[in-house]
Design a protein around this motif. Sequence first.
Motif, PDB file in Angstrom:
ATOM      1  N   PRO A 285      27.336  12.211 -22.902  1.00  0.00           N
ATOM      2  CA  PRO A 285      26.597  12.253 -24.174  1.00  0.00           C
ATOM      3  C   PRO A 285      25.655  11.064 -24.310  1.00  0.00           C
ATOM      4  O   PRO A 285      25.981   9.953 -23.904  1.00  0.00           O
ATOM      5  CB  PRO A 285      27.707  12.213 -25.236  1.00  0.00           C
ATOM      6  CG  PRO A 285      28.888  11.630 -24.538  1.00  0.00           C
ATOM      7  CD  PRO A 285      28.781  12.034 -23.104  1.00  0.00           C
ATOM      8  N   SER A 286      24.485  11.329 -24.887  1.00  0.00           N
ATOM      9  CA  SER A 286      23.483  10.273 -25.059  1.00  0.00           C
ATOM     10  C   SER A 286      23.491   9.778 -26.495  1.00  0.00           C
ATOM     11  O   SER A 286      24.015  10.430 -27.395  1.00  0.00           O
ATOM     12  CB  SER A 286      22.097  10.813 -24.710  1.00  0.00           C
ATOM     13  OG  SER A 286      21.742  11.880 -25.578  1.00  0.00           O
ATOM     14  N   LYS A 287      22.907   8.596 -26.702  1.00  0.00           N
ATOM     15  CA  LYS A 287      22.829   8.026 -28.052  1.00  0.00           C
ATOM     16  C   LYS A 287      21.857   8.804 -28.924  1.00  0.00           C
ATOM     17  O   LYS A 287      22.009   8.830 -30.135  1.00  0.00           O
ATOM     18  CB  LYS A 287      22.406   6.554 -27.965  1.00  0.00           C
ATOM     19  CG  LYS A 287      23.446   5.656 -27.298  1.00  0.00           C
ATOM     20  CD  LYS A 287      22.971   4.210 -27.265  1.00  0.00           C
ATOM     21  CE  LYS A 287      24.013   3.305 -26.616  1.00  0.00           C
ATOM     22  NZ  LYS A 287      23.558   1.900 -26.562  1.00  0.00           N
ATOM     23  N   ARG A 288      20.872   9.421 -28.284  1.00  0.00           N
ATOM     24  CA  ARG A 288      19.880  10.194 -29.040  1.00  0.00           C
ATOM     25  C   ARG A 288      20.502  11.499 -29.517  1.00  0.00           C
ATOM     26  O   ARG A 288      21.154  12.205 -28.753  1.00  0.00           O
ATOM     27  CB  ARG A 288      18.674  10.478 -28.148  1.00  0.00           C
ATOM     28  CG  ARG A 288      17.525  11.135 -28.879  1.00  0.00           C
ATOM     29  CD  ARG A 288      16.332  11.287 -27.941  1.00  0.00           C
ATOM     30  NE  ARG A 288      15.218  11.914 -28.618  1.00  0.00           N
ATOM     31  CZ  ARG A 288      14.052  12.178 -28.033  1.00  0.00           C
ATOM     32  NH1 ARG A 288      13.877  11.842 -26.775  1.00  0.00           N
ATOM     33  NH2 ARG A 288      13.085  12.753 -28.705  1.00  0.00           N
ATOM     34  N   LEU A 334      28.193  23.730 -30.489  1.00  0.00           N
ATOM     35  CA  LEU A 334      29.257  22.821 -30.925  1.00  0.00           C
ATOM     36  C   LEU A 334      30.254  22.578 -29.804  1.00  0.00           C
ATOM     37  O   LEU A 334      30.782  21.466 -29.662  1.00  0.00           O
ATOM     38  CB  LEU A 334      29.965  23.391 -32.158  1.00  0.00           C
ATOM     39  CG  LEU A 334      29.409  22.908 -33.518  1.00  0.00           C
ATOM     40  CD1 LEU A 334      27.949  23.317 -33.677  1.00  0.00           C
ATOM     41  CD2 LEU A 334      30.222  23.465 -34.675  1.00  0.00           C
ATOM     42  N   ALA A 335      30.523  23.619 -28.991  1.00  0.00           N
ATOM     43  CA  ALA A 335      31.458  23.453 -27.865  1.00  0.00           C
ATOM     44  C   ALA A 335      30.904  22.468 -26.847  1.00  0.00           C
ATOM     45  O   ALA A 335      31.641  21.646 -26.292  1.00  0.00           O
ATOM     46  CB  ALA A 335      31.725  24.806 -27.206  1.00  0.00           C
ATOM     47  N   ALA A 336      29.592  22.544 -26.589  1.00  0.00           N
ATOM     48  CA  ALA A 336      28.968  21.599 -25.653  1.00  0.00           C
ATOM     49  C   ALA A 336      29.102  20.164 -26.154  1.00  0.00           C
ATOM     50  O   ALA A 336      29.364  19.243 -25.379  1.00  0.00           O
ATOM     51  CB  ALA A 336      27.498  21.958 -25.449  1.00  0.00           C
ATOM     52  N   VAL A 337      28.938  19.976 -27.479  1.00  0.00           N
ATOM     53  CA  VAL A 337      29.104  18.635 -28.062  1.00  0.00           C
ATOM     54  C   VAL A 337      30.556  18.175 -27.901  1.00  0.00           C
ATOM     55  O   VAL A 337      30.812  17.013 -27.533  1.00  0.00           O
ATOM     56  CB  VAL A 337      28.701  18.637 -29.550  1.00  0.00           C
ATOM     57  CG1 VAL A 337      29.021  17.289 -30.199  1.00  0.00           C
ATOM     58  CG2 VAL A 337      27.219  18.940 -29.697  1.00  0.00           C
ATOM     59  N   SER A 340      31.339  17.492 -24.115  1.00  0.00           N
ATOM     60  CA  SER A 340      30.636  16.285 -23.687  1.00  0.00           C
ATOM     61  C   SER A 340      31.247  15.038 -24.312  1.00  0.00           C
ATOM     62  O   SER A 340      31.369  13.996 -23.663  1.00  0.00           O
ATOM     63  CB  SER A 340      29.156  16.400 -24.060  1.00  0.00           C
ATOM     64  OG  SER A 340      28.462  15.227 -23.735  1.00  0.00           O
ATOM     65  N   LYS A 341      31.653  15.145 -25.578  1.00  0.00           N
ATOM     66  CA  LYS A 341      32.244  14.007 -26.299  1.00  0.00           C
ATOM     67  C   LYS A 341      33.502  13.495 -25.595  1.00  0.00           C
ATOM     68  O   LYS A 341      33.749  12.287 -25.547  1.00  0.00           O
ATOM     69  CB  LYS A 341      32.599  14.464 -27.726  1.00  0.00           C
ATOM     70  CG  LYS A 341      33.223  13.393 -28.626  1.00  0.00           C
ATOM     71  CD  LYS A 341      33.570  13.985 -29.973  1.00  0.00           C
ATOM     72  CE  LYS A 341      34.249  12.998 -30.904  1.00  0.00           C
ATOM     73  NZ  LYS A 341      33.320  11.986 -31.402  1.00  0.00           N
ATOM     74  N   TYR A 342      34.289  14.424 -25.017  1.00  0.00           N
ATOM     75  CA  TYR A 342      35.531  14.048 -24.338  1.00  0.00           C
ATOM     76  C   TYR A 342      35.408  14.126 -22.819  1.00  0.00           C
ATOM     77  O   TYR A 342      36.421  14.136 -22.121  1.00  0.00           O
ATOM     78  CB  TYR A 342      36.672  14.934 -24.831  1.00  0.00           C
ATOM     79  CG  TYR A 342      36.979  14.720 -26.301  1.00  0.00           C
ATOM     80  CD1 TYR A 342      37.419  13.486 -26.764  1.00  0.00           C
ATOM     81  CD2 TYR A 342      36.795  15.742 -27.230  1.00  0.00           C
ATOM     82  CE1 TYR A 342      37.688  13.271 -28.108  1.00  0.00           C
ATOM     83  CE2 TYR A 342      37.059  15.533 -28.582  1.00  0.00           C
ATOM     84  CZ  TYR A 342      37.493  14.302 -29.013  1.00  0.00           C
ATOM     85  OH  TYR A 342      37.755  14.087 -30.342  1.00  0.00           O
ATOM     86  N   LEU A 343      34.173  14.170 -22.316  1.00  0.00           N
ATOM     87  CA  LEU A 343      33.904  14.211 -20.874  1.00  0.00           C
ATOM     88  C   LEU A 343      34.677  15.334 -20.185  1.00  0.00           C
ATOM     89  O   LEU A 343      35.266  15.144 -19.110  1.00  0.00           O
ATOM     90  CB  LEU A 343      34.230  12.858 -20.227  1.00  0.00           C
ATOM     91  CG  LEU A 343      33.201  11.755 -20.413  1.00  0.00           C
ATOM     92  CD1 LEU A 343      33.639  10.482 -19.698  1.00  0.00           C
ATOM     93  CD2 LEU A 343      31.818  12.164 -19.937  1.00  0.00           C
ATOM     94  N   LYS A 354      21.018  18.058 -22.145  1.00  0.00           N
ATOM     95  CA  LYS A 354      21.167  16.789 -22.859  1.00  0.00           C
ATOM     96  C   LYS A 354      21.986  17.047 -24.117  1.00  0.00           C
ATOM     97  O   LYS A 354      21.669  17.948 -24.897  1.00  0.00           O
ATOM     98  CB  LYS A 354      19.793  16.215 -23.253  1.00  0.00           C
ATOM     99  CG  LYS A 354      18.814  16.098 -22.103  1.00  0.00           C
ATOM    100  CD  LYS A 354      19.244  15.083 -21.072  1.00  0.00           C
ATOM    101  CE  LYS A 354      18.228  15.003 -19.932  1.00  0.00           C
ATOM    102  NZ  LYS A 354      18.698  14.125 -18.832  1.00  0.00           N
ATOM    103  N   VAL A 355      23.030  16.246 -24.308  1.00  0.00           N
ATOM    104  CA  VAL A 355      23.907  16.416 -25.466  1.00  0.00           C
ATOM    105  C   VAL A 355      24.054  15.072 -26.165  1.00  0.00           C
ATOM    106  O   VAL A 355      24.438  14.078 -25.540  1.00  0.00           O
ATOM    107  CB  VAL A 355      25.300  16.951 -25.051  1.00  0.00           C
ATOM    108  CG1 VAL A 355      26.177  17.139 -26.286  1.00  0.00           C
ATOM    109  CG2 VAL A 355      25.163  18.272 -24.297  1.00  0.00           C
ATOM    110  N   GLY A 356      23.747  15.037 -27.454  1.00  0.00           N
ATOM    111  CA  GLY A 356      23.896  13.811 -28.225  1.00  0.00           C
ATOM    112  C   GLY A 356      25.344  13.563 -28.622  1.00  0.00           C
ATOM    113  O   GLY A 356      26.178  14.476 -28.617  1.00  0.00           O
ATOM    114  N   HIS A 357      25.638  12.317 -28.982  1.00  0.00           N
ATOM    115  CA  HIS A 357      26.995  11.963 -29.414  1.00  0.00           C
ATOM    116  C   HIS A 357      27.075  12.028 -30.934  1.00  0.00           C
ATOM    117  O   HIS A 357      26.208  11.514 -31.640  1.00  0.00           O
ATOM    118  CB  HIS A 357      27.357  10.560 -28.935  1.00  0.00           C
ATOM    119  CG  HIS A 357      28.679  10.076 -29.465  1.00  0.00           C
ATOM    120  ND1 HIS A 357      29.889  10.478 -28.935  1.00  0.00           N
ATOM    121  CD2 HIS A 357      28.969   9.245 -30.492  1.00  0.00           C
ATOM    122  CE1 HIS A 357      30.863   9.901 -29.615  1.00  0.00           C
ATOM    123  NE2 HIS A 357      30.328   9.153 -30.556  1.00  0.00           N
TER     124      HIS A 357
END
Length: 746
Positions: A285-288, A334-337, A340-343, A354-357
Amino acid sequence: MNYRRKTVSQEVGEKSIVQKLDLDGYVRQFKQFFAREKSVAMMGDINQHYRYIQALSSVQFPPPEKTPNLDRELNLIKKQGVLALEEIYAFVIMVSYFNKLKTLSLPEPLGSWVRQIEIPEEIMEIIGYFTEEGEINPERDPELLSLERAIKRNKSEIKETLYRLTHSAKLRDYLVDTQVHLQNGEETLLVRGGFNHAIKATVTGRSSAGFFYIVPQAVSHLKEKEAALLSNRSELIWRYCKEISATFFRWERFLDFINKAYDRFDHYQARVSFARAKEYEFVLPSKRKGVVLHDFAHPAIEDPVPVSIDMSKPILLVTGVNAGGKTMLLKSLLAAVYMSKYLLPFKCDAARTKVGHYKSIEAVIDDPQSVKNDISTFAGRMQEFAKLFTKEDAIVGVDEIELGTDSDEAASLFRVMLEALKKRGIHFVVTTHHKRLASLMASDDEVELVAALYDEERRVPTYTFLQGSIGKSYAFETAQRYGVPPVIVEEAKKVYGEDKENLNELIEKSTSLEREMRQKIEKIDSELKAVEKQRQKLINEEERLKEQHRKALATLENRYNAATKKAREALKAKESTEGRRLLNEAHKRKQVEVKEAKIKESKPLKEGDKVKYRSHKGELLSIRGKDATIIVDGLKMRVPLKELKKREETPKLKVPSKPKKATHQVEKSGASVSVKLLGMYADEAIDTVDKFLSDALVNGLSEVQIIHGTGGGVLAKLVTEYLKKHPKIQKFYRMPGNLGITVVEL
């Protein structure tokens, strides 16, 4: 690394969002790769975790053994309690695994982390006590070895005794069969009634047919002996457990560290093994903020249509066909977020995804109405939205946003709420069938419209999406596809009205045109990229040829210098007038060639060139010596020629206009002669007047006009001063009614 236990509310919330996004099956499959049960979340620096996972993904490694959670055992060690043998062996498994990892060539930064784990010698010695089955190795203790052998001999005697009895003639008539039956963990024989006349034995149970399970007295003695031997063995094992537990107490901090390190590595290896098994990829996840998916596949769907969507704006509004995948698009984003949030790995084109945090993920999907909580659908939705006003930095999915109330009222209400929540840093994925909300939100630059597409010919959804459009619901087509009689559907269309149907057709036509336009744009972009690539290739080739030319000139220069050097040396040895003449001639020719080459390379400026003067862009009008006249934004300027640079521009189809030149025209038509000085500099104007008057005198004119304009009066004053000093002028005056013209009598 601190792997803290989650609170009950956090675990419940995590479980809830997993179920709402249809990720429960995916999470169950992933957890099967853990060596022991734990939450999927990893505490700590996610960027560091990602580097370790990437490093582990590049090598093969042995899978860790299954072990229980040892928090209770660690607390017992702190209190100087005694652990059971299997509990001690769980710690041995963990330490042994890290000892095995140390022998591998692991990439950085993983290799440094594993090598830095120093295992105490006392702990290493304890590892040697155990066999691979988790038992104390009897070869290390003579007393234990003796007990093991005695137990083995006693078991053998029990088997031999039972075998002898099953084949004895005395007991043959009472035996139901010749097998040894296990009854309550004991070896027994199955006999008929009256067996006591043939053998002394103890009855341990009865079969459903009324037969007896017996333990012969001869075997009972052996069983008692076995019990005594096992008791001695247990006492010896207890002493080992007590001693090892005391050692563990001294190294309690190390064991606590190795327990957390094992959990940490377990997180890494489970993710890598899961990704390899499923051919999934990781997305850090990216900061953006925002979500860009390319070829994403939701893990809950078998044979899915890959999703490519760009959610770079705070609100994504999804409209379109019923059963066309709007809800699944919401869940996919939402699933991608979440993953990605939990790697957690998933199927996608990782290079373009690209997925934001986001701090939290919320899904308003279910209908909250029920008899138990006595709440309406709309009231439940309001409760969900009210909770969002306490949150920040979240991504929220809302399915069928206008559910449960009048769509027009809901559209106005939800527009205002979405605007307010957006300011709190909350991003939304919203699905709706009603065009009112879409039309209200469409004018907002921070809202992205997406339409679920429908195949008109096959009359089925395509499960694909078009950004920048509002989609039609296709309610009638969907009803007919699911079995509603065509007559009912046609009658419903009449009730619905032709005007609204025509509006929907216009919406769909607009969507189709938009889709065609985007396809054409993509084709043009692709062609432009090819042209740009070719242009860059030509530029590179030009640079290569220039460098090749420069090297060739340098080589010739070196050869020339070497040749002239040898010539001078020869002349020193023997003077020659002709040789000196030829050498001087060679020098002259070289200087001329160098000068010509420099002139060619410099590409001197000429009238009409596009030029740049400091930060200004303009056009070169004329060159006079070391100065030049340029025009910038309609204003003429005289500047030093050396400060001008040629400006390269893309050639246009339009033929460029010729640069203006300061010219004069003498017209003889009986009585009128004139010259225009408008826009000229002072010296340029005087030169023009001087030449003009000379031509007029030659042609025998007696009266002429000089048009200098009014403006600031500078040109008029210069012309007056000049005419006063001219010897051939009788008189001059301004033309009545037009002070911008001076009449001159010759």
